[in-house]
Scaffold this active site. Sequence first.
Site, PDB file in Angstrom:
ATOM      1  N   TYR A   1      11.804 -22.859  18.304  1.00 15.56           N
ATOM      2  CA  TYR A   1      11.715 -22.671  19.764  1.00 15.56           C
ATOM      3  C   TYR A   1      10.879 -21.434  20.112  1.00 15.56           C
ATOM      4  O   TYR A   1      10.238 -21.360  21.158  1.00 15.56           O
ATOM      5  CB  TYR A   1      13.124 -22.593  20.352  1.00 15.56           C
TER       6      TYR A   1
ATOM      7  N   LYS B   1      12.424 -18.511  28.242  1.00 10.54           N
ATOM      8  CA  LYS B   1      13.684 -18.952  28.872  1.00 10.54           C
ATOM      9  C   LYS B   1      14.603 -17.752  29.147  1.00 10.54           C
ATOM     10  O   LYS B   1      15.334 -17.762  30.142  1.00 10.54           O
ATOM     11  CB  LYS B   1      14.400 -19.993  28.002  1.00 10.54           C
TER      12      LYS B   1
HETATM   13  P1  NAP Z   1       8.556 -32.874  30.600  1.00 17.73           P
HETATM   14  O1  NAP Z   1       8.922 -34.221  31.074  1.00 17.73           O
HETATM   15  O2  NAP Z   1       7.359 -32.762  29.711  1.00 17.73           O
HETATM   16  O3  NAP Z   1       8.400 -31.921  31.879  1.00 17.73           O
HETATM   17  C1  NAP Z   1       7.674 -30.724  31.866  1.00 17.73           C
HETATM   18  C2  NAP Z   1       6.909 -30.675  33.169  1.00 17.73           C
HETATM   19  O4  NAP Z   1       6.229 -29.419  33.334  1.00 17.73           O
HETATM   20  C3  NAP Z   1       5.840 -31.768  33.266  1.00 17.73           C
HETATM   21  O5  NAP Z   1       5.969 -32.464  34.488  1.00 17.73           O
HETATM   22  C4  NAP Z   1       4.548 -30.968  33.227  1.00 17.73           C
HETATM   23  O6  NAP Z   1       3.485 -31.595  33.900  1.00 17.73           O
HETATM   24  C5  NAP Z   1       5.006 -29.726  33.978  1.00 17.73           C
HETATM   25  N1  NAP Z   1       4.028 -28.651  33.903  1.00 17.73           N
HETATM   26  C6  NAP Z   1       3.581 -28.003  32.798  1.00 17.73           C
HETATM   27  N2  NAP Z   1       2.664 -27.083  33.140  1.00 17.73           N
HETATM   28  C7  NAP Z   1       2.539 -27.145  34.503  1.00 17.73           C
HETATM   29  C8  NAP Z   1       1.733 -26.460  35.456  1.00 17.73           C
HETATM   30  N3  NAP Z   1       0.870 -25.497  35.088  1.00 17.73           N
HETATM   31  N4  NAP Z   1       1.869 -26.802  36.771  1.00 17.73           N
HETATM   32  C9  NAP Z   1       2.712 -27.770  37.161  1.00 17.73           C
HETATM   33  N5  NAP Z   1       3.485 -28.465  36.296  1.00 17.73           N
HETATM   34  C10 NAP Z   1       3.396 -28.162  34.974  1.00 17.73           C
HETATM   35  O7  NAP Z   1       9.756 -32.187  29.776  1.00 17.73           O
HETATM   36  P2  NAP Z   1      11.277 -31.847  30.145  1.00 17.73           P
HETATM   37  O8  NAP Z   1      11.977 -31.761  28.853  1.00 17.73           O
HETATM   38  O9  NAP Z   1      11.771 -32.767  31.197  1.00 17.73           O
HETATM   39  O10 NAP Z   1      11.171 -30.367  30.706  1.00 17.73           O
HETATM   40  C11 NAP Z   1      11.625 -29.993  31.992  1.00 17.73           C
HETATM   41  C12 NAP Z   1      12.319 -28.634  31.937  1.00 17.73           C
HETATM   42  O11 NAP Z   1      13.547 -28.774  31.236  1.00 17.73           O
HETATM   43  C13 NAP Z   1      11.534 -27.549  31.213  1.00 17.73           C
HETATM   44  O12 NAP Z   1      11.741 -26.300  31.855  1.00 17.73           O
HETATM   45  C14 NAP Z   1      12.192 -27.543  29.845  1.00 17.73           C
HETATM   46  O13 NAP Z   1      12.010 -26.332  29.148  1.00 17.73           O
HETATM   47  C15 NAP Z   1      13.627 -27.740  30.271  1.00 17.73           C
HETATM   48  N6  NAP Z   1      14.566 -28.146  29.211  1.00 17.73           N
HETATM   49  C16 NAP Z   1      14.273 -29.203  28.421  1.00 17.73           C
HETATM   50  C17 NAP Z   1      15.180 -29.567  27.433  1.00 17.73           C
HETATM   51  C18 NAP Z   1      14.883 -30.734  26.525  1.00 17.73           C
HETATM   52  O14 NAP Z   1      15.454 -30.792  25.436  1.00 17.73           O
HETATM   53  N7  NAP Z   1      14.048 -31.677  26.920  1.00 17.73           N
HETATM   54  C19 NAP Z   1      16.380 -28.850  27.263  1.00 17.73           C
HETATM   55  C20 NAP Z   1      16.650 -27.784  28.117  1.00 17.73           C
HETATM   56  C21 NAP Z   1      15.727 -27.430  29.086  1.00 17.73           C
HETATM   57  P3  NAP Z   1       2.350 -32.356  32.990  1.00 17.73           P
HETATM   58  O15 NAP Z   1       3.038 -33.395  32.198  1.00 17.73           O
HETATM   59  O16 NAP Z   1       1.408 -32.863  34.011  1.00 17.73           O
HETATM   60  O17 NAP Z   1       1.765 -31.276  32.104  1.00 17.73           O
END
Ligand code: NAP
Length: 257
Positions: free
Chosen positions: A157, A164
């Site tokens: 990570y 985070k």
């Molecule tokens: P995800 O579907 O890939 O979502 C990440 C989003 O961030 C995408 O919509 C991406 O857009 C957007 N993004 C990245 N750079 C950006 C920018 N400069 N401007 C605007 N949008 C931007 O993945 P996810 O897992 O759902 O992640 C969502 C949140 O949950 C994140 O904060 C992640 O760290 C958190 N989280 C995830 C997990 C897990 O295991 N999945 C666990 C805990 C927390 P594009 O696709 O267009 O780049």
Amino acid sequence: MQLMNDKVAVVFGVANKRSIAWGITKALADAGATIALNYQNDRMGDAVRKLAEDLPETPYMAACDVTNDDEVAAYFDGIQREFGRVDALVHSIATAKREELGGEFVDTSWEGYALSQQVSAYSLIALARHARPLMKGHESAVLCLTYYGAEKVVDGYNVMGVAKSALESNTRYLAANLGPDGIRVNALSAGPIKTVSAMGVSGFSSILDSVEQKAPLRRNVTQDDVGQAALFLLSDMARGITGQTIYVDSGYSIIGV
Ligand code: NAP
């Protein structure tokens, strides 16, 4: 009466149907919220528009890259013209250089460190600043997504764990700053979920396995689990809760050795 009737919810971070933001959007829309979404650039817009066809009503959608302050300002100008208010703001955004989500942490570059901080942590402050005039003076709430790697070392990570930690601290400072305006700010610490972003973390499948084996609920959480918790925190049912990091992780974070 539904929980989010007459409320405008702005959700940042829907990329596809696996996105955590999509689980949150569905929960908010099902509870009666009027939805606004962003997409990072026009290339991503078609996918988000297609997905949005599954919602009860067509949401407001516009491009917004959170690293571009002019685009953030223009996005909220659009929200002001369309709705004149924001009741719920979701920040579900993160990024890091792929090569830095694995390998040795000591090799983290300044460019990679700065990028992950800007997109994954600082952008919460920028979005809150632009949303504030539209959220002020009525019950409203901001929510961001964090992960256990903010507080404990999780293999692979790396730089995202540091981002985070900053995000969780931003949550507390924003909660203290914006509380007098009636704006609550909280973080949801979600367990691992298979999404495009998560698959970039080296060894992610073993993190999923570990939750299944050790978490009190013996299962991984889903986008819908996170969506329901987000709905609670963004609704007036949570009107006394601010500055907190709440876990939706099958209880994994309470387990010692
Ligand atoms: P995800 O579907 O890939 O979502 C990440 C989003 O961030 C995408 O919509 C991406 O857009 C957007 N993004 C990245 N750079 C950006 C920018 N400069 N401007 C605007 N949008 C931007 O993945 P996810 O897992 O759902 O992640 C969502 C949140 O949950 C994140 O904060 C992640 O760290 C958190 N989280 C995830 C997990 C897990 O295991 N999945 C666990 C805990 C927390 P594009 O696709 O267009 O780049």
